[in-house]
Design an enzyme around this catalytic site. Sequence first.
Site, PDB file in Angstrom:
ATOM      1  N   ALA A 102      -2.034   6.709  23.905  1.00  0.00           N
ATOM      2  CA  ALA A 102      -1.460   7.806  23.301  1.00  0.00           C
ATOM      3  C   ALA A 102      -2.150   8.185  22.042  1.00  0.00           C
ATOM      4  CB  ALA A 102      -0.130   7.306  22.918  1.00  0.00           C
ATOM      5  N   GLU A 129     -12.580   6.499  29.247  1.00  0.00           N
ATOM      6  CA  GLU A 129     -11.514   5.468  29.700  1.00  0.00           C
ATOM      7  C   GLU A 129     -12.301   4.379  30.410  1.00  0.00           C
ATOM      8  OE1 GLU A 129      -8.965   2.922  29.419  1.00  0.00           O
ATOM      9  OE2 GLU A 129      -8.546   4.549  28.370  1.00  0.00           O
ATOM     10  N   ILE A 164       2.303   2.451   8.059  1.00  0.00           N
ATOM     11  CA  ILE A 164       1.215   3.301   8.701  1.00  0.00           C
ATOM     12  C   ILE A 164       1.900   4.446   9.597  1.00  0.00           C
ATOM     13  CG2 ILE A 164      -0.414   3.452  10.801  1.00  0.00           C
ATOM     14  CD1 ILE A 164      -1.588   2.010   8.448  1.00  0.00           C
ATOM     15  N   GLU A 195       0.910  -1.242   0.076  1.00  0.00           N
ATOM     16  CA  GLU A 195       0.047  -0.066   0.073  1.00  0.00           C
ATOM     17  C   GLU A 195       0.852   1.225   0.024  1.00  0.00           C
ATOM     18  OE1 GLU A 195      -4.222   1.006   2.033  1.00  0.00           O
ATOM     19  OE2 GLU A 195      -2.942  -0.514   2.979  1.00  0.00           O
ATOM     20  N   GLY A 227      -7.085   0.990  20.900  1.00  0.00           N
ATOM     21  CA  GLY A 227      -5.798   0.162  20.451  1.00  0.00           C
ATOM     22  C   GLY A 227      -5.750  -0.503  19.247  1.00  0.00           C
ATOM     23  N   GLY A 279     -11.231   5.825  24.431  1.00  0.00           N
ATOM     24  CA  GLY A 279      -9.894   5.309  24.904  1.00  0.00           C
ATOM     25  C   GLY A 279      -8.855   6.677  25.228  1.00  0.00           C
ATOM     26  N   ALA A 336       7.253   2.337  16.944  1.00  0.00           N
ATOM     27  CA  ALA A 336       8.073   2.361  15.920  1.00  0.00           C
ATOM     28  C   ALA A 336       9.318   2.161  16.087  1.00  0.00           C
ATOM     29  CB  ALA A 336       7.837   3.763  15.004  1.00  0.00           C
ATOM     30  N   GLY A 382       6.918   3.083   3.788  1.00  0.00           N
ATOM     31  CA  GLY A 382       7.084   3.915   5.041  1.00  0.00           C
ATOM     32  C   GLY A 382       5.716   3.179   6.017  1.00  0.00           C
ATOM     33  N   HIS A 435      23.208  25.127  31.445  1.00  0.00           N
ATOM     34  CA  HIS A 435      22.150  25.993  32.083  1.00  0.00           C
ATOM     35  C   HIS A 435      22.095  27.406  31.177  1.00  0.00           C
ATOM     36  CE1 HIS A 435      20.058  28.638  35.064  1.00  0.00           C
ATOM     37  NE2 HIS A 435      20.832  29.661  34.893  1.00  0.00           N
TER      38      HIS A 435
END
Length: 473
Positions: A191, A211, A42, A37, A279, A188, A327, A40, A452
């Site tokens: 992430a 959730e 999905i 398809e 998911g 859900g 990934a 790279g 810093h």
Amino acid sequence: MAETNFDIIIIGSGPGGYVTAIRAAQLGFKTAIVEREYLGGICLNWGCIPTKALLRSAEIFHYLQHAGDYGLSADKVTYDPSAVVKRSRAVSKRLNDGVGFLMRKNKVTVIWGEAVIDAPGRIIVREGRNEAPKGAQGAGTYAAKHIIIATGARPRILPGLEPDKKLIWTYFEAMVPDRMPRTLLVIGSGAIGIEFASFYRTLGAEVTVVEVLPQILPAEDAEIAAFARKSFEKQGIKIFTGAKVAKLDKKGDSVAATIDDGKGGTQTLTVDRVISAVGVVGNIENLGLEKLGVKSERGAIVIDGMCRTNVPGIYAIGDVAGPPLLAHKAEHEGVICVEGIKGLHPQAMDKRLIPGCTYCSPQIASVGITEQAAKEQKRDIRVGRFPFVGNGKAIALGEDQGLVKVIFDKKTGQLLGAHMVGAEVTELIQGYVVAMNLETTEEELMHTVFPHPTLSEMMKEAVLDAYGRVLNI
């Protein structure tokens, strides 16, 4: 004539697959990759990369709306939904083209179509779903001593909540909306769900997240997840935990959702669109695995530390080989796999050292075990924390809301886990990942000089806090 015999054939060209192909070619293997398809996979086309482009647009829009906080002026700030989506797709296209270039550069043969493993060492390729890229080979029978499955995953579908691509979306449709919804329900809070909730809320939608588990971001440390929840709710996102969507009733251009609050009560919420983000599930079907006797459990192919299945010559990497579904995990597994085939004796993957990142606002990043997991393992631990509000760079950036948390083994000084919420933590987490890979102790971290002013100083301060030596709070 087209080449049909190879040392290694990889099925799937996502991050795991194409990186595996490059490393295999570097090691001198005659390599081919099969894709049905999108080069790279999905991640580059419909996942990791284009979603980050969308989130970047939302971030810039947010800053423009708050220009006055920085002594600047930006009047009548608006956005063009089609232009936002167009930019995201352009970013994806650029990287898709880049994968094609890398295949040519490394002399990896691209075979376009759907692959079935007919027998160990032999695959049959049928026509793919999209037009083949220039120079790609097509349908036919191909042979290789080693076959690596890197077919990735797809959105999980729950009965009664089936996406229809119009009113009920998966992440595919959520990335290319025909218009921006005024109201949105996200099912859900992992992430994917939280990133889309953050994106649409920033662009003005009224967003509700449901959730089923007791906390949002269930894989994260409870303290970090609670901090993030407060931030999301302050932004106006409504959140239900310990709840589930019992029913979806589709209307002309809206959806009525029945929400079971888990306490015996229900309520109905009518929204323009719903995103199902419950998911993903591995693409293990229609590969011929059952015929060959390749073992699978819970929708994932079973592998050993070198990514070998129970059938000699057949390997699996990435999402199709089980969690964590990331990934960068897929990429590293692919390198381990081909280096093992070469006889280089690579180290097996240590999943405890794989970082996880969520690119919502505020960002969330973590590596290692949570405080709760450490206690469940009956470890004697030290926990350190440092808030963004104590960091000069965070205050200068106008990003003073966040938290860095570290967990150490009290006896050995081993860094067991690190968890962060706040601006740019997805870039900071790698410092702790490197430390854990090097088996760094708290003493070495405390003797490391951090520049810093930077956000990274908080990483050292959190370590100091675990040992009663914190300086700036």
